[in-house]
Design an enzyme around this catalytic site. Structure first.
Site: not given
Ligand code: GLU
Length: 429
Positions: A199-201
């Protein structure tokens, strides 16, 4: 005849996971001389945007994933309605509170025969009747994906395993519509380095961000292919290699980890193999963007010298942006050191002597430069090793790099001498 499709919903950018799905479909089609269909699933009119469609198409073009057929789901509303009406007419669907519901058998089970994961069985009484057409007349994904796959003669549905649990519903619909059920291949999720879903994380997830960060499309394709597919211990594959070698049998069942360092390494490998003129075209805007080299200066440097620069400097660069920064060395702009330059006082006269000798003789090739420099140092009772590191730092701003005289010849005696003076005089002051 193999027919596969990539069916993104245009509700945002093309996620790298989506790009991997697109690539596997494309490779499977190209390997088998099949057909690769791009189908934009824009039935969700509220969330679908034209900007997203553009971004998806541009991402596919950048990666070189060309499609043979293009469809937009919203162009097919009449076909969807016809199919839904057919289910209603045959009592396989019914209306309740304005919506149309598909009647799921209450007994037995539905088996997804996944080519990769094997058989996965779902009890029908767990599936429950589900809506296929909302009361506002719009259709639900599960229904249109099946009608479209059926009408488009899709033979293999290759998609992320987040869709596995939707598949029994799809199979029941194919059967109700009396259409052949395609083969299914559900690809393992892409994971971040901490092994949770990417994910963007974890960093950038938009495909085009990788273009903007200076990765070559063929490196990205190689990297994405290796996210879930392997062929022996090989790591570096050209696009042609992949088309030739790709098979569903070599897809791994477990999640694939997105390793940034590996992408950098692969990019370096592909940069080493890339055509020099192409690299020059790709890095020119990046060099100009750095704001120190003008278009005119670039032109004056001449194609041959720029190509020599790319050839010499690329081996140590991991991205096109790194290479753009390295290429600034060729131009008469103030040095942008990446390492500290520490000069000892006894080195100052040596650097100045070398600078002077280079101004007087302006040697051109690496051999000539080496002779001039060794000679002047010998006259000073010194050796090359006394100033090798400091002069590399003074001229390139880095501790390491290609052969010293190769890089000096590339930069040119005049600029080398100027940079030596700037450093030496900076210390002398
Ligand atoms: N539009 C769906 C998605 O983007 C497609 C799923 C499928 O391939 O069937 O997830």
């Amino acid at each position: 005849m193999i027919r596969v499709r990539f069916a993104p919903s245009p509700t945002g950018y093309l996620h790298v996971g989506g790009a991997r799905t697109a690539l596997f479909n494309w490779l499977y089609a190209r390997h088998n001389d099949g057909t690769f269909i791009l189908r934009i699933e824009d039935t969700d009119r509220e969330r679908s945007t034209d900007a997203s469609i553009d971004e998806i198409l541009n991402s596919m073009r950048w990666l070189g994933l060309d499609w043979d057929e293009y469809h937009r789901q919203t162009d097919r509303t009449e076909d969807h309605l016809k199919a839904a009406q057919d289910l209603m007419d045959r009592g396989l669907a019914y209306e309740s509170e304005g919506a149309w519901w598909f009647r799921v058998p209450t007994e037995g089970s539905t088996i997804v025969q996944d080519e990769l994961l094997g058989d996965v069985e779902y009890a029908n009484d767990h599936l429950k009747d589900f809506v296929i057409r909302r009361s506002d007349g719009s259709f639900i994904y599960h229904f249109v994906v099946v009608v479209d796959d059926a009408d488009m003669g899709v033979t293999h549905v290759i998609r992320g395993d987040d869709h596995l649990n939707n598949t029994p519903k799809h199979i029941l619909l194919f059967e109700a519509l009396e259409r052949p059920v395609p083969k299914f291949v559900h690809l393992p999720m892409i994971l971040g380095e901490d092994r949770t879903r990417l994910s963007k994380r974890h960093g950038d997830t938009a495909t085009l961000e990788y273009r903007d960060r200076g990765f070559l499309p063929e490196a990205m394709v190689n990297f994405l292919a290796r996210l879930g597919w392997s062929h022996g211990d090989d790591e570096v594959f050209s696009r042609d290699d992949l088309v030739q070698l790709f098979s569903l049998e070599e897809i791994n069942k477990s999640g694939a980890v997105f390793e940034d360092t590996k992408l950098h390494w692969l990019n370096q490998q592909h940069m080493k193999r890339a055509d020099l003129d192409r690299l020059l075209d790709l890095i020119k805007p990046l060099v100009l963007d750095l704001g120190r080299v003008s278009d005119e200066m670039w032109g004056q440097a001449g194609n041959d010298r720029l190509k020599r620069g790319v050839h010499l400097l690329r081996d140590r660069c991991k991205t096109l942006r790194d290479l753009a920064v390295a290429m600034e060395l060729l131009f008469p702009v103030p040095l942008n050191p990446v390492d500290d330059i520490l000069v000892q006082s006894e080195q100052v006269p040596l650097l100045l002597a070398v600078a002077e000798a280079l101004e007087e003789t302006t040697p051109v090739d690496p051999g000539e430069l080496e002779n001039v420099i060794r000679e002047v140092l010998a006259c000073q009772g010194a050796k090359l090793k006394d100033v090798a590191l400091v002069s590399r730092l003074a001229v390139t701003g880095r501790r390491a790099g290609p052969g010293l005289f190769d890089v000096f010849a590339l930069i040119g005696a005049e600029l080398v001498s100027k940079r030596l003076r700037v450093t030496a005089e900076g210390v002398a002051e």
